[in-house]
Write a protein that holds these residues in place. Structure first.
Motif, PDB file in Angstrom:
ATOM      1  N   ASP A  12       0.837  -1.194   0.000  1.00  0.00           N
ATOM      2  CA  ASP A  12       0.000   0.000   0.000  1.00  0.00           C
ATOM      3  C   ASP A  12       0.877   1.251   0.000  1.00  0.00           C
ATOM      4  O   ASP A  12       0.599   2.212  -0.720  1.00  0.00           O
ATOM      5  CB  ASP A  12      -0.907   0.030   1.237  1.00  0.00           C
ATOM      6  N   LEU A  13       1.919   1.212   0.796  1.00  0.00           N
ATOM      7  CA  LEU A  13       2.828   2.365   0.881  1.00  0.00           C
ATOM      8  C   LEU A  13       3.442   2.663  -0.483  1.00  0.00           C
ATOM      9  O   LEU A  13       3.447   3.810  -0.947  1.00  0.00           O
ATOM     10  CB  LEU A  13       3.925   2.090   1.911  1.00  0.00           C
ATOM     11  N   LEU A  14       3.936   1.607  -1.143  1.00  0.00           N
ATOM     12  CA  LEU A  14       4.551   1.799  -2.460  1.00  0.00           C
ATOM     13  C   LEU A  14       3.532   2.346  -3.458  1.00  0.00           C
ATOM     14  O   LEU A  14       3.852   3.192  -4.281  1.00  0.00           O
ATOM     15  CB  LEU A  14       5.123   0.469  -2.972  1.00  0.00           C
ATOM     16  N   HIS A  15       2.298   1.851  -3.341  1.00  0.00           N
ATOM     17  CA  HIS A  15       1.231   2.303  -4.236  1.00  0.00           C
ATOM     18  C   HIS A  15       0.982   3.800  -4.037  1.00  0.00           C
ATOM     19  O   HIS A  15       0.896   4.561  -5.004  1.00  0.00           O
ATOM     20  CB  HIS A  15      -0.033   1.487  -3.951  1.00  0.00           C
ATOM     21  N   VAL A  16       0.876   4.216  -2.775  1.00  0.00           N
ATOM     22  CA  VAL A  16       0.636   5.629  -2.463  1.00  0.00           C
ATOM     23  C   VAL A  16       1.804   6.483  -2.973  1.00  0.00           C
ATOM     24  O   VAL A  16       1.608   7.510  -3.627  1.00  0.00           O
ATOM     25  CB  VAL A  16       0.445   5.823  -0.939  1.00  0.00           C
ATOM     26  N   VAL A  17       3.031   6.045  -2.683  1.00  0.00           N
ATOM     27  CA  VAL A  17       4.208   6.814  -3.090  1.00  0.00           C
ATOM     28  C   VAL A  17       4.251   6.947  -4.615  1.00  0.00           C
ATOM     29  O   VAL A  17       4.509   8.018  -5.158  1.00  0.00           O
ATOM     30  CB  VAL A  17       5.502   6.153  -2.549  1.00  0.00           C
ATOM     31  N   ARG A  18       3.959   5.858  -5.290  1.00  0.00           N
ATOM     32  CA  ARG A  18       3.949   5.854  -6.757  1.00  0.00           C
ATOM     33  C   ARG A  18       2.946   6.886  -7.287  1.00  0.00           C
ATOM     34  O   ARG A  18       3.261   7.689  -8.160  1.00  0.00           O
ATOM     35  CB  ARG A  18       3.567   4.436  -7.219  1.00  0.00           C
ATOM     36  N   ASN A  19       1.726   6.854  -6.726  1.00  0.00           N
ATOM     37  CA  ASN A  19       0.695   7.783  -7.187  1.00  0.00           C
ATOM     38  C   ASN A  19       1.068   9.229  -6.897  1.00  0.00           C
ATOM     39  O   ASN A  19       0.876  10.112  -7.742  1.00  0.00           O
ATOM     40  CB  ASN A  19      -0.649   7.455  -6.529  1.00  0.00           C
ATOM     41  N   GLU A  20       1.603   9.478  -5.712  1.00  0.00           N
ATOM     42  CA  GLU A  20       1.930  10.853  -5.348  1.00  0.00           C
ATOM     43  C   GLU A  20       3.078  11.394  -6.209  1.00  0.00           C
ATOM     44  O   GLU A  20       3.048  12.548  -6.636  1.00  0.00           O
ATOM     45  CB  GLU A  20       2.283  10.951  -3.856  1.00  0.00           C
ATOM     46  N   LEU A  21       4.080  10.547  -6.469  1.00  0.00           N
ATOM     47  CA  LEU A  21       5.174  10.978  -7.347  1.00  0.00           C
ATOM     48  C   LEU A  21       4.635  11.298  -8.736  1.00  0.00           C
ATOM     49  O   LEU A  21       5.047  12.273  -9.375  1.00  0.00           O
ATOM     50  CB  LEU A  21       6.250   9.885  -7.438  1.00  0.00           C
ATOM     51  N   THR A  22       3.687  10.488  -9.185  1.00  0.00           N
ATOM     52  CA  THR A  22       3.087  10.715 -10.504  1.00  0.00           C
ATOM     53  C   THR A  22       2.375  12.063 -10.535  1.00  0.00           C
ATOM     54  O   THR A  22       2.534  12.845 -11.480  1.00  0.00           O
ATOM     55  CB  THR A  22       2.091   9.588 -10.852  1.00  0.00           C
ATOM     56  N   GLU A  23       1.584  12.338  -9.494  1.00  0.00           N
ATOM     57  CA  GLU A  23       0.859  13.603  -9.437  1.00  0.00           C
ATOM     58  C   GLU A  23       1.839  14.780  -9.470  1.00  0.00           C
ATOM     59  O   GLU A  23       1.587  15.792 -10.111  1.00  0.00           O
ATOM     60  CB  GLU A  23      -0.011  13.680  -8.168  1.00  0.00           C
TER      61      GLU A  23
END
Lengths: 258, 162
Positions: free
Chosen positions: B119-130
């Motif tokens: 979940d953490l990696l998923h959140v980090v991935r999305n936030e970096l994308t944004e």
């Protein structure tokens, strides 16, 4: 009754003929061996699960006790009559405890040092998190893969230099046709004896010399399963001049057949 | 220029655990640990001095002398860090904290402790994308750590309108 008997006699041989082909005994024997092998693996599995359970309980206890142990031991050491020894032991213990707990400043400093030593920031981070504190050690750890390869080369070199013949293992990689990768591993040993050749892929669990131990065969069986899952093939050519294992694997999985 | 993540967490074990979980991103992204606000400030300064992009902060809520939300409100006010994606990692926060987090600190995501690494990696991935999309950064160099579909879609629109 009299009229049905001839019919039965006509149909019976046809039914039996399914089982009376020349291969039938072999086929049954093979299936039986396979089943027995699977049973042995299944019992090994439940045995391992039991062992794991027996290990987990004490490990949980050790973990709980371990959390308090360091504090208690240090408190005890402080009352020890030999002050010099006690101080030494305490400092070793606290060093060990603090090896993870670097301040973030220290950690960044160390990482910078490691980055310049290894030339790679990600490796530096991994080493720092892994508890490495010495840049010299970091340099060595970063080169670990090279050392391993070196030792392989060393072994082959040794086999030429020493009188004792250690044998030669050759690893070849090639692409036999587009979209496929081939890895060949060959030795120059005496080859696999004819009589055990048909059984080398069989998962086995032998009880030789009264000991329970894994016999050869589990490795090849597992390899074959792994290669099969990648849609590849594994072939063994063996003779008096050595054995060659050839693994062919497609670079892309075939499209799903729906 | 490198995308950078700052991990602000005062507990060394938790900080190391976060770093360990983000390890897979390390070859592509700069990951910097910090243990208090002062430390975080000097890290952020270092990132800016190196011309790297301060893309994301993972911030503990309970910090020595202050709270994660207070620090992120501070970051949201500053021009240089307003766009930085802000993720709060918290074991506990009351309603008042949550209201301030949303209204004033513009926090992008809450992660509850204990977290799940995926979940953490998923959140980090999305936030970096944004962040990459908002800043019009060419995503190609960072695709490994981004939500690739979203990043490439945005990039296509961006280069077409160019």
């Amino acid at each position: 009754m009299g009229s049905s008997d001839p019919d039965a006699r006509d149909s019976l041989p046809r039914v039996y003929s399914l089982f009376e082909s020349p291969l039938s005994d072999d086929v049954i024997e093979e299936a039986r061996t396979e089943l027995m092998a699977q049973e042995r693996l299944a019992s090994l599995g439940s045995l391992s699960a039991g062992v794991a359970h027996e290990l987990n309980n004490p490990v949980a206890a050790i973990e709980r006790v371990g959390e308090y142990l360091a504090d208690d031991v240090i408190a005890l050491l402080e009352t020890a009559p030999d002050r010099k020894w006690a101080a030494l032991a305490i400092s070793a213990l606290t060093d060990g405890l603090e090896s993870i707990a670097l301040s973030s400043r220290q950690e960044r400093e160390l990482r910078k040092e490691f980055t310049s030593a290894t030339g790679d920031g990600a490796t530096a981070m991994r080493l720092t998190l892994g508890g490495i504190r010495d840049p010299k050690l970091a340099r060595k750890a970063a080169k670990g893969s090279e050392i391993e390869l070196e030792s392989v080369l060393q072994t082959t070199e040794n086999s030429e230099e020493t009188e004792e013949d250690l044998g030669l293992i050759t690893i070849r990689t090639l692409s036999p046709r587009p979209g496929w990768v081939r890895v060949q591993i060959a030795d120059d040993g005496p080859g696999v004896p004819r009589d055990i050749l048909p059984r080398i892929f069989e998962p086995r669990f032998t009880t030789k010399s009264g000991q329970v131990r894994f016999g050869m065969g589990i490795g090849l069986s597992v390899s074959r399963t792994i290669i099969g899952r990648h849609y590849g093939t594994m072939r063994i050519d063996t003779g008096e001049s050595g054995t060659t294992v050839t693994v062919d694997i497609p670079t892309k999985a075939p499209k799903e057949q729906q | 220029m490198k995308l950078s993540i700052v991990i602000l967490e005062d507990d060394a074990e938790v900080r190391a655990a976060l770093e360990r979980d983000l390890m897979t991103f390390a070859p592509t992204v700069r990951i910097e640990p910090a243990e208090d606000v002062l430390d975080a400030e000097s890290v952020i300064e270092e990132i800016q001095d190196d011309d790297d992009a301060f893309a994301l902060i993972l911030c503990d809520h309970r910090l020595p002398g202050t709270t994660g939300i207070d620090f992120m409100i501070e970051l949201a006010k500053r021009e240089a860090t307003a766009e930085t994606r802000k993720v709060l990692i918290t074991g506990q926060s009351d309603l008042q904290d949550t209201i301030r987090a949303v209204n004033d600190a513009h926090i992008d995501h809450f992660i509850a402790k204990p977290w799940n690494a995926d979940d953490l990696l998923h959140v980090v991935r999305n936030e970096l994308t944004e962040y990459v999309v908002a800043k019009n950064i060419n995503p190609l160099r960072y695709l490994q750590v981004l939500n690739q579909v979203r990043a490439l879609d945005a990039f296509r629109e961006f280069s077409e309108s160019d």
